[in-house]
Write a protein that holds these residues in place. Structure first.
Motif, short mmCIF file in Angstrom:
data_model
loop_
_atom_site.label_atom_id
_atom_site.label_comp_id
_atom_site.label_asym_id
_atom_site.label_seq_id
_atom_site.Cartn_x
_atom_site.Cartn_y
_atom_site.Cartn_z
N ARG A 94 -23.59 1.28 132.06
CA ARG A 94 -23.39 0.78 133.42
C ARG A 94 -24.69 0.83 134.20
NH1 ARG A 94 -20.61 4.62 137.62
NH2 ARG A 94 -22.01 3.30 138.85
N ASN A 95 -24.71 0.14 135.31
CA ASN A 95 -25.88 0.17 136.18
C ASN A 95 -25.93 1.49 136.94
OD1 ASN A 95 -26.47 -2.49 135.46
ND2 ASN A 95 -25.23 -3.33 137.12
N GLY A 96 -27.12 1.95 137.21
CA GLY A 96 -27.24 3.16 138.01
C GLY A 96 -28.46 3.98 137.62
N THR A 97 -28.50 5.20 138.19
CA THR A 97 -29.62 6.11 137.98
C THR A 97 -29.27 7.10 136.88
OG1 THR A 97 -30.24 5.94 140.32
CG2 THR A 97 -31.13 7.79 139.07
N TYR A 98 -30.05 7.10 135.84
CA TYR A 98 -29.86 8.03 134.73
C TYR A 98 -30.82 9.20 134.91
CZ TYR A 98 -26.95 4.62 132.30
OH TYR A 98 -25.94 3.76 131.95
N LYS A 99 -30.34 10.38 134.57
CA LYS A 99 -31.12 11.61 134.78
C LYS A 99 -31.32 12.33 133.45
CE LYS A 99 -29.18 15.34 136.50
NZ LYS A 99 -28.61 16.34 137.42
N PHE A 100 -32.55 12.74 133.20
CA PHE A 100 -32.81 13.60 132.04
C PHE A 100 -33.66 14.77 132.48
CE2 PHE A 100 -35.86 10.19 132.19
CZ PHE A 100 -37.08 10.75 131.87
N CYS A 101 -33.29 15.94 132.00
CA CYS A 101 -33.91 17.19 132.44
C CYS A 101 -34.43 17.99 131.25
CB CYS A 101 -32.91 18.05 133.22
SG CYS A 101 -32.22 17.26 134.69
N PHE A 102 -35.52 18.72 131.51
CA PHE A 102 -36.08 19.65 130.54
C PHE A 102 -36.02 21.05 131.16
CE2 PHE A 102 -38.10 15.58 129.71
CZ PHE A 102 -37.89 15.44 128.35
N SER A 103 -35.49 21.98 130.41
CA SER A 103 -35.28 23.33 130.96
C SER A 103 -36.00 24.37 130.11
CB SER A 103 -33.79 23.65 131.01
OG SER A 103 -33.58 24.99 131.41
N ASN A 104 -36.66 25.30 130.81
CA ASN A 104 -37.30 26.45 130.17
C ASN A 104 -36.74 27.73 130.76
OD1 ASN A 104 -39.15 27.69 128.40
ND2 ASN A 104 -40.70 27.84 129.99
N GLU A 105 -35.48 27.66 131.20
CA GLU A 105 -34.86 28.79 131.90
C GLU A 105 -34.58 29.95 130.97
OE1 GLU A 105 -32.44 26.54 135.46
OE2 GLU A 105 -31.55 26.53 133.47
N PHE A 106 -34.55 29.72 129.66
CA PHE A 106 -34.30 30.81 128.72
C PHE A 106 -35.54 31.65 128.48
CE2 PHE A 106 -35.47 27.03 126.33
CZ PHE A 106 -36.48 27.50 125.50
N SER A 107 -36.71 31.18 128.91
CA SER A 107 -37.97 31.90 128.70
C SER A 107 -38.31 32.70 129.95
CB SER A 107 -39.09 30.91 128.37
OG SER A 107 -40.31 31.60 128.18
N THR A 108 -38.70 33.94 129.77
CA THR A 108 -38.95 34.82 130.92
C THR A 108 -40.42 34.87 131.33
OG1 THR A 108 -39.14 36.69 129.38
CG2 THR A 108 -36.98 36.29 130.39
N PHE A 109 -41.35 34.53 130.44
CA PHE A 109 -42.76 34.63 130.81
C PHE A 109 -43.64 33.58 130.16
CE2 PHE A 109 -41.97 37.32 127.15
CZ PHE A 109 -42.98 36.98 126.28
N THR A 110 -43.09 32.67 129.39
CA THR A 110 -43.91 31.70 128.65
C THR A 110 -43.83 30.31 129.29
OG1 THR A 110 -43.49 32.90 126.59
CG2 THR A 110 -44.38 30.67 126.41
N HIS A 111 -44.98 29.77 129.65
CA HIS A 111 -45.07 28.39 130.14
C HIS A 111 -45.05 27.43 128.95
CE1 HIS A 111 -45.88 30.31 133.86
NE2 HIS A 111 -46.31 29.23 134.48
N LYS A 112 -44.58 26.23 129.20
CA LYS A 112 -44.54 25.19 128.16
C LYS A 112 -45.25 23.93 128.67
CE LYS A 112 -41.75 27.82 125.72
NZ LYS A 112 -40.31 27.53 125.59
N THR A 113 -45.86 23.22 127.76
CA THR A 113 -46.39 21.89 128.05
C THR A 113 -45.57 20.89 127.27
OG1 THR A 113 -48.62 22.78 128.38
CG2 THR A 113 -48.43 20.41 128.04
N VAL A 114 -44.93 19.97 127.99
CA VAL A 114 -43.98 19.04 127.37
C VAL A 114 -44.47 17.61 127.53
CG1 VAL A 114 -41.57 18.27 127.33
CG2 VAL A 114 -42.10 20.63 127.94
N TYR A 115 -44.37 16.85 126.48
CA TYR A 115 -44.67 15.42 126.49
C TYR A 115 -43.38 14.65 126.27
CZ TYR A 115 -45.71 10.88 124.39
OH TYR A 115 -45.70 9.55 124.07
N PHE A 116 -43.17 13.58 127.05
CA PHE A 116 -42.02 12.72 126.78
C PHE A 116 -42.39 11.26 127.01
CE2 PHE A 116 -41.39 13.18 131.37
CZ PHE A 116 -41.01 11.90 131.75
N ASP A 117 -41.69 10.40 126.31
CA ASP A 117 -41.88 8.96 126.40
C ASP A 117 -40.49 8.35 126.55
OD1 ASP A 117 -42.65 6.35 126.34
OD2 ASP A 117 -43.14 6.31 124.20
#
Length: 216
Positions: A94-117
């Motif tokens: 259908r027409n509309g706004t699609y949302k995609f999310c990336f979560s790092n909430e399970f990590s307590t001290f580690t940063h992540k670098t994420v690539y997406f296309d």
């Protein structure tokens, strides 16, 4: 239309410009995802459009992240936990706004670098078939072949850039650990050396005192 034999370099340049301009709409981003954080992106998509989401974690921790894709009604189309990389293709219902999310909430001290296309739609034909009554010329066929080859080159370059970034991150992490280990060994060696000096000094001092007392 000009005769085939009279085509010069100008049509070739125009065709190559068209080759670069007729790409499908796409979002290609590399971003930092902090620990205990969640980052969402939104895209307006028309019904019936074919889309592809591809992502990969470049640096951080175990190189994993949670990913979730929802349609305008909030229905989950894709959900994966702690994935290093993945690809998902769907057709908008259908027409509309699609949302995609990336979560790092399970990590307590580690940063992540994420690539997406995120690719929306497919590449339009290099030479639209409408209003054409003749087959592709040799020049046009060559341009189509070059176009397909360049798309493959772009995909390979992206893949190798990601692998290079991931390898560099691991090498730098290993180099940091080796440096800390070397510093630790140097400190331990210094402490042991100083301790041995004081131990030997105190030993000979006690022996000299004992000899003096016996002689007196």
């Amino acid at each position: 239309m000009s005769p085939r034999g009279s085509r010069g370099p100008l049509p070739v340049l125009l065709l190559l410009w068209a080759l670069a301009a007729c790409a499908a709409r796409a979002s290609e981003i590399t971003f930092e995802l902090p620990d205990n954080a969640k980052q969402c992106f939104y895209e307006e998509i028309a019904q019936g459009t074919k889309c592809t989401l591809e992502f990969q974690v470049i640096t951080g921790g175990h190189y994993d992240v949670d990913c979730r894709l929802e349609d305008p009604d909030g229905i989950v189309l894709y959900k994966e936990m702690k994935k290093q990389y993945d690809s998902f293709t769907f057709t908008a219902s259908r027409n509309g706004t699609y949302k995609f999310c990336f979560s790092n909430e399970f990590s307590t001290f580690t940063h992540k670098t994420v690539y997406f296309d995120f690719q929306v739609g497919e590449d339009p034909p290099l030479f639209p078939s409408e209003n054409r009554v003749t087959a592709l010329t040799q020049m046009e066929s060559a341009c189509v072949s070059i176009h397909e080859a360049l798309k493959s080159v772009i995909d390979y370059q992206t893949h190798f850039r990601l692998r290079e970034a991931q390898g560099r991150s691991r090498a730098e992490d290993l180099n940091t650990r080796v440096a800390y280990w070397s510093i630790g060994e140097a400190i331990i060696l210094l402490v042991v050396s100083v301790g041995q000096v004081f131990l030997l000094k105190s030993f000979f001092s006690d022996k000299r005192t004992t000899t003096t007392r016996v002689g007196s």
